[in-house]
Design an enzyme around this catalytic site. Structure first.
Site, PDB file in Angstrom:
ATOM      1  N   ASP A   1      -9.802  -3.221  -6.466  1.00 13.72           N
ATOM      2  CA  ASP A   1      -9.316  -2.532  -5.266  1.00 13.72           C
ATOM      3  C   ASP A   1      -9.873  -1.111  -5.219  1.00 13.72           C
ATOM      4  OD1 ASP A   1      -7.911  -1.376  -3.186  1.00 13.72           O
ATOM      5  OD2 ASP A   1      -5.925  -1.949  -3.919  1.00 13.72           O
TER       6      ASP A   1
ATOM      7  N   HIS B   1      -8.060  -4.814  -1.472  1.00 13.72           N
ATOM      8  CA  HIS B   1      -6.863  -4.078  -1.047  1.00 13.72           C
ATOM      9  C   HIS B   1      -6.120  -4.899  -0.002  1.00 13.72           C
ATOM     10  CE1 HIS B   1      -4.343  -0.538  -0.651  1.00 13.72           C
ATOM     11  NE2 HIS B   1      -4.447  -0.628   0.662  1.00 13.72           N
TER      12      HIS B   1
ATOM     13  N   SER C   1       0.842  -1.195   0.000  1.00 19.08           N
ATOM     14  CA  SER C   1       0.000   0.000   0.000  1.00 19.08           C
ATOM     15  C   SER C   1       0.881   1.250   0.000  1.00 19.08           C
ATOM     16  CB  SER C   1      -0.950  -0.052   1.201  1.00 19.08           C
ATOM     17  OG  SER C   1      -1.947   0.941   1.098  1.00 19.08           O
TER      18      SER C   1
END
Length: 412
Positions: free
Chosen positions: A345, A374, A219
């Protein structure tokens, strides 16, 4: 040969007739079980046709593409998301709860920063490594967690476990102020500023000069790694990089997270986590920032407008978001980098995944699954031990460390 379209049409017709018949039986007889079985068959059919698919592998060069096909078979396999939770948001929400947390004992090290602050680095030395018993040459994997993550996140622990099985050492880079250490200066972190990351990489290299070093980011950690590589070009000791669920265009990411449902599920929660970090170090930060104003932020964008962009000296929040978006720096990456994203996502929407930019750089490869959410990528009936993301990490890390010579001069 009978065409696939014909087979699917026949199967669809047969299922429709079957379900219609079972509904009649259920209404006028005792066909409840048959009705359930019929719907189950329809669900399995839909799952196998529309959900379980091979990921799309895109690369800017044939050499890197073939390397991945040869050394990382997972990139060519069908990804079967956990059949009862394949939807994006469910995968994202459930991952921290359903995946196990492997037991890992870290050795913590605090590194001094140029501005007087300190950076927390958690080491997993793996001194029991059978394949690499010499600590001086034992390969090292640097791990970067997400926005408010630490070395204790389940996805980090899983990568440490995978590295342990390969015989490698790990170092987890915790962003300032998130892992319990004292914040010594009124400065935290952001995706655009890579000064702390550069200091950590240089420190690891000095400490283990003869050990190969690669990195993995998740991320925001992946965004920071990509931005770092875009700035450094060839001037880095990293042998390879893999990033998971990175947000490539911060404007698109924040816009997606501000949609009503995603704001409710994710945006508000993450904003509160960021604010909790600020409140934890209020005594240091309140001298430089309007903490009361920061604590009233309702979204990540508002938090960044009131805190992050100001901390790092950007004229506007838009300037910060532009600088933080890795998509603008991908053309300068000179180290092999594999990027895994899910097309569903909500943190990194499909239309913002940099397919065309990747095609222009032979050092880049992009692996896109249809599902996964995600940092989800759950697979198997009960996904406790491993995920698709874990398998990508393990195979790519092993390939970079043990077959990395094949990645020299990918432009040829």
């Amino acid at each position: 040969m009978i065409s696939l379209d014909f087979n699917l049409n026949v199967l669809t017709r047969d299922l429709s007739l079957y379900l219609e018949n079972q509904v009649k039986v259920g209404l006028f007889g005792s066909g409840v079980l048959s009705l359930v079985l019929g719907f189950s068959a329809a669900y399995v059919y839909y799952y196998l046709i529309s959900v379980a698919k091979k990921p799309q592998l895109i690369s800017g060069g044939k050499k890197f593409y073939q390397f991945l096909r040869d050394q990382c078979p997972v990139v060519s396999e069908i990804y079967y998301p956990t059949f009862w939770c394949w939807e994006s948001r469910i995968q994202t929400v459930l991952r921290p709860f359903v995946t196990a947390k492997p037991g890992v004992s870290y050795r913590n090290e605090l590194i001094g920063a140029a501005d007087g602050g300190q950076i927390s680095l958690d080491w997993f030395d793996n001194d029991d490594s059978a394949s690499h018993p010499n600590s001086a040459t034992r390969p090292t994997v640097l791990l970067l967690p997400g926005l408010t993550g630490t070395s204790r996140e389940s996805y980090i622990l899983h990568m440490v476990q995978q590295s342990r099985e390969l015989g490698y050492r790990c170092a987890v880079f915790n962003n300032r102020g998130v892992s319990g250490e004292t914040l010594l200066t009124p400065r935290t972190y952001c995706a655009a500023n890579t000064e702390d990351l550069e200091a950590v990489i240089e420190h690891i290299q000095r400490t283990n000069e003869d050990a190969p070093l690669m990195a993995a980011g998740v991320s925001m950690g992946g965004m920071m790694l990509a931005n770092y590589l875009g700035k450094k070009g060839r001037e880095t000791c990293l042998k390879g990089v893999v990033v998971f669920s990175a947000g490539w265009d911060v404007f698109a990411c924040t816009a997606s997270l501000e949609k009503p449902l995603d704001r409710f599920l994710f945006n508000s929660y993450l904003t509160s986590c960021l604010q909790a970090g600020v409140d934890r170090h209020k005594s240091v930060l309140e001298k430089s920032y309007d903490i009361d104003h920061v604590m009233k932020a309702k979204t990540i964008r508002e938090f960044d407008e009131r805190f992050t962009s100001i901390m790092f000296g950007y004229p506007t929040n838009d300037d910060y978001y532009h600088d933080a978006s890795p998509i603008h720096k991908l053309k300068s990456v000179q180290v092999p980098m594999l990027c895994l994203n899910a097309a569903d996502d909500v943190f990194s929407p499909c239309h913002a995944i940099p397919v065309e930019a990747v095609k222009q750089n032979p050092n880049l490869a992009l692996l896109i699954t249809c599902h996964g959410g995600h940092i989800g990528f759950l697979e198997g009936l009960w996904p406790r031990r491993s995920t698709y993301m874990d398998r990508v990490f393990k195979q790519f890390a092993k390939a970079v460390i043990e077959q990395g010579g094949d990645l020299n001069d990918l432009s040829s």
